[in-house]
Design an enzyme around this catalytic site. Structure first.
Site, PDB file in Angstrom:
ATOM      1  N   GLU A 110     -73.412  63.713  16.895  1.00  0.00           N
ATOM      2  CA  GLU A 110     -74.421  63.287  15.920  1.00  0.00           C
ATOM      3  C   GLU A 110     -74.221  63.968  14.573  1.00  0.00           C
ATOM      4  O   GLU A 110     -74.372  63.347  13.515  1.00  0.00           O
ATOM      5  CB  GLU A 110     -75.829  63.588  16.458  1.00  0.00           C
ATOM      6  CG  GLU A 110     -76.190  62.684  17.623  1.00  0.00           C
ATOM      7  CD  GLU A 110     -77.458  63.112  18.320  1.00  0.00           C
ATOM      8  OE1 GLU A 110     -78.332  62.280  18.526  1.00  0.00           O
ATOM      9  OE2 GLU A 110     -77.576  64.303  18.654  1.00  0.00           O
ATOM     10  N   GLN A 157     -67.380  70.906 -14.355  1.00  0.00           N
ATOM     11  CA  GLN A 157     -67.552  72.065 -13.485  1.00  0.00           C
ATOM     12  C   GLN A 157     -68.246  71.656 -12.173  1.00  0.00           C
ATOM     13  O   GLN A 157     -68.132  72.342 -11.169  1.00  0.00           O
ATOM     14  CB  GLN A 157     -68.381  73.122 -14.242  1.00  0.00           C
ATOM     15  CG  GLN A 157     -68.681  74.363 -13.465  1.00  0.00           C
ATOM     16  CD  GLN A 157     -69.235  75.450 -14.372  1.00  0.00           C
ATOM     17  OE1 GLN A 157     -68.547  75.952 -15.270  1.00  0.00           O
ATOM     18  NE2 GLN A 157     -70.490  75.806 -14.167  1.00  0.00           N
ATOM     19  N   SER A 160     -83.163  69.512  25.048  1.00  0.00           N
ATOM     20  CA  SER A 160     -84.315  69.304  24.185  1.00  0.00           C
ATOM     21  C   SER A 160     -85.285  70.451  24.422  1.00  0.00           C
ATOM     22  O   SER A 160     -85.379  70.982  25.528  1.00  0.00           O
ATOM     23  CB  SER A 160     -84.964  67.966  24.530  1.00  0.00           C
ATOM     24  OG  SER A 160     -86.335  68.008  24.221  1.00  0.00           O
TER      25      SER A 160
HETATM   26  N1  ARG Z   1     -65.798  76.952 -15.149  1.00  0.00           N
HETATM   27  C1  ARG Z   1     -65.201  75.897 -15.862  1.00  0.00           C
HETATM   28  C2  ARG Z   1     -65.028  74.678 -14.949  1.00  0.00           C
HETATM   29  O1  ARG Z   1     -65.117  74.854 -13.815  1.00  0.00           O
HETATM   30  C3  ARG Z   1     -63.880  76.318 -16.375  1.00  0.00           C
HETATM   31  C4  ARG Z   1     -63.440  75.609 -17.608  1.00  0.00           C
HETATM   32  C5  ARG Z   1     -64.370  75.979 -18.710  1.00  0.00           C
HETATM   33  N2  ARG Z   1     -63.893  75.567 -19.988  1.00  0.00           N
HETATM   34  C6  ARG Z   1     -64.616  75.623 -21.045  1.00  0.00           C
HETATM   35  N3  ARG Z   1     -64.103  75.252 -22.156  1.00  0.00           N
HETATM   36  N4  ARG Z   1     -65.877  76.006 -20.999  1.00  0.00           N
HETATM   37  O2  ARG Z   1     -64.831  73.569 -15.388  1.00  0.00           O
END
Ligand code: ARG
Length: 445
Positions: free
Chosen positions: A275, A307, A262
Site C-alpha cells: 500500500e 533552487q 490492525s
Molecule cells: N542555492 C542555489 C540553487 O540551488 C545555488 C545557485 C544560486 N545562485 C544565485 N545566483 N543565487 O539554485
C-alpha cells in the site's frame, strides 16, 4: 526570517561530495590556466578533502547565514587555507556550480537506482522459478480471461522494470554533460579548459551553450519522470499483490515482516508495504509535476525558483530507493497457494477461447465460432454446468464441427502449452524466459 526562507543548506548539504569533487576539478583547470600555482592547487585539494571528511563524520557545522552548500564549503576552505581558497571561485558562478553538482549527483544516483531495479528484477525471476508450474487465471477488466503461468505474470513486471532501466540509462546520457565554464550566464573572460574539466570528472561531453547550461533542468525532469514510471509499475504490482493476498482471491501470502495487524481487528493482516509503495507513487508523480510547474514560466536564464528542484529530487530518490529495496525482500518471501490458483484457473469459462479456436481449426470462421461458443457459455451458465460436464451431443447442438477430440481442449495444462508463439506463456517459453533473464541479470548487475 528572510534567511529561513531563502536558505537551502538545510537540504542541499547532501550535494557536498559532488560540490567538492567539482571544486577539485575546477582548481585543476585554474592551475592549468596559470591562475593557481601547483602548491595552491594542492592546498585547495587537501583543504576540501579535510572538509569532506568532517562532513562525512558529522563534525562540520553548516551555517544557514552562508545560505547553501557551495558557500559553506568555500567559506570554510578560505578560513582554513587563506588566499588560495579565495581564488577558487575564479571564472565560476554558483549557477554553473549547482548545475554541475546536480549532474554529478544524478549520474551517481542513476547508477544506484539501476542496480536496485535489477535486484528487484532478480527477486521476481527467483519467485517465478520457485513457482514455475503454478497456473493462475489471467485477468482483463479484473474478470477471469485465460489461464497463464504465475511466472509469466511476474515476468511482465520484469519487462517493465527493464524498460525503466533503459529509460534511466537514456536520461543519464543527457545528464552526463559538463556545465562548468558557463559562469553565471555568459561564460567568463578567463579561459578555462572545459574539456579538461569534463575529462577529470568523467563526463563524455561539455554543454554547448552557457545560457542553456545554467537554466536547463530538463535533465532533472526526465530523471523524475523515469522515477515516476518505476513508481507506477511498482504501484500496479502492489495492486496485484494486494488483491491476490485478499481473502477473496487467497492466491498468495505476504510474509508477516511486510504486513501489519490492525490495532482494532485481531484477524487483520494488512499489506502495508504494497500500500505504501502504491501511495508513495503519488508523491513521485507530484514531484515531477511540481518541478515542471516551477520551470514553466521562468524567463532565461537562472532564477532562484530553480533552487526548488532539490527537495523534490531528494524526496523521489529517497522514497524510490527504499521502496525498491523493501520490495525485493518482500517478493522473495511471498508464498503462493498453487492448488488454489489452479482451481481458479480451471474455471471452464477460461477455455472458451480455446474452444472457439478448436472450431476455427475445423474451418469455422472465427466470428461464427465466437458466436457459437457464446451461446454454449450461456447454456452452461443457465444449467450451472461446466464444459466438461456436457455431452458431445450437447456440444453438437451449437456446432456440428465438434468431434470427440474436443474434450482434449478442456485441459488447462494443454491450453497453456499450446501457446507457443514468441512471448506467449507456454511452459517451455516461460522456462526459457526465466533462464534468459537470469543470465541477463547476472551479466548486467
Ligand atoms: N542555492 C542555489 C540553487 O540551488 C545555488 C545557485 C544560486 N545562485 C544565485 N545566483 N543565487 O539554485
Amino acid at each position: 526570517m528572510v534567511q529561513r526562507f531563502t536558505e537551502s543548506i538545510s537540504f542541499d548539504w547532501r550535494l557536498y561530495k559532488f560540490d567538492i569533487q567539482g571544486s577539485i576539478a575546477h582548481a585543476s583547470a585554474l592551475e592549468k590556466a596559470g591562475l593557481l600555482t601547483p602548491q595552491e592547487r594542492a592546498q585547495i585539494e587537501s583543504g576540501l578533502k579535510s572538509i569532506e571528511r568532517e562532513i562525512d563524520e558529522g563534525r562540520f557545522a553548516f551555517r544557514s547565514d552562508l545560505e547553501d552548500v557551495h558557500m559553506n564549503i568555500e567559506s570554510a576552505l578560505t578560513s582554513r587555507i587563506g588566499s588560495p581558497g579565495a581564488k577558487l571561485h575564479t571564472a565560476r558562478s554558483r549557477n554553473d556550480q549547482v548545475a554541475l553538482d546536480l549532474r554529478l549527483y544524478l549520474r551517481h544516483e542513476t547508477d544506484d537506482l539501476c542496480r536496485r531495479i535489477a535486484a528487484l528484477q532478480r527477486a521476481l525471476v527467483q519467485l517465478g522459478e520457485k513457482y514455475q508450474e503454478t497456473i493462475i487465471p489471467g485477468y482483463t477488466h479484473l474478470q477471469r480471461a485465460q489461464p497463464v503461468l504465475f511466472a509469466h505474470h511476474l515476468l511482465a513486471y520484469v519487462e517493465m522494470l527493464a524498460r525503466d532501466r533503459e529509460r534511466l540509462i537514456d536520461a543519464r546520457y543527457r545528464i552526463n554533460r559538463m556545465p562548468l565554464g558557463s559562469g553565471a550566464i555568459a561564460g567568463s573572460t578567463i579561459q578555462l579548459d572545459r574539456e579538461y574539466m569534463a575529462e577529470l570528472l568523467g563526463f563524455s561531453e561539455v554543454t554547448r551553450n552557457s545560457m542553456d547550461a545554467v537554466s536547463d533542468r530538463d535533465f532533472v525532469c526526465e530523471f523524475l519522470f523515469a522515477l515516476s514510471l518505476v513508481g507506477v509499475h511498482l504501484s500496479r504490482l502492489s495492486e496485484d499483490l494486494i488483491l491476490f493476498a485478499s481473502s477473496e482471491f487467497h492466491f498468495i501470502r505476504i510474509s508477516d515482516r511486510y504486513a501489519t495487524g490492525s490495532s482494532l481487528m485481531p484477524q487483520k493482516k494488512n499489506p502495508d508495504v504494497c500500500e505504501l509503495a502504491r501511495g508513495k507513487t503519488g508523491r513521485l508523480i507530484g514531484n515531477l509535476v511540481s518541478l515542471l510547474a516551477t520551470l514553466k514560466g521562468l524567463p532565461m536564464t537562472y532564477n532562484r525558483d530553480m533552487q526548488e528542484d532539490k527537495e523534490v529530487i531528494f524526496d523521489s530518490i529517497d522514497q524510490l530507493k527504499l521502496a525498491l529495496e523493501v520490495y525485493a525482500g518482500m517478493i522473495l518471501e511471498i508464498e503462493v497457494d498453487s492448488d488454489r490458483t489452479r482451481l481458479a484457473a480451471s474455471d471452464p469459462g477460461l477455455l472458451a477461447t480455446d474452444l472457439a479456436d478448436y472450431l476455427v481449426l475445423r474451418g469455422v470462421p472465427f466470428r461464427q465460432a465466437h458466436e457459437a461458443i457464446g451461446k454454449l457459455v450461456a447454456y452452461c451458465i443457465e444449467r450451472n454446468r461446466g464444459f466438461a460436464e456436457l455431452t458431445l451431443e450437447e456440444f453438437r447442438r451449437f456446432s456440428e464441427n465438434f468431434g470427440p477430440d474436443l474434450f482434449e481442449v478442456l485441459n488447462v495444462d494443454r491450453a497453456i502449452d499450446s501457446r507457443t508463439a514468441i512471448g506467449a506463456p507456454s511452459r517451455k517459453n516461460v522456462a526459457a524466459a526465466l533462464e534468459a533473464w537470469n543470465a541477463m541479470l547476472r551479466e548486467h548487475p
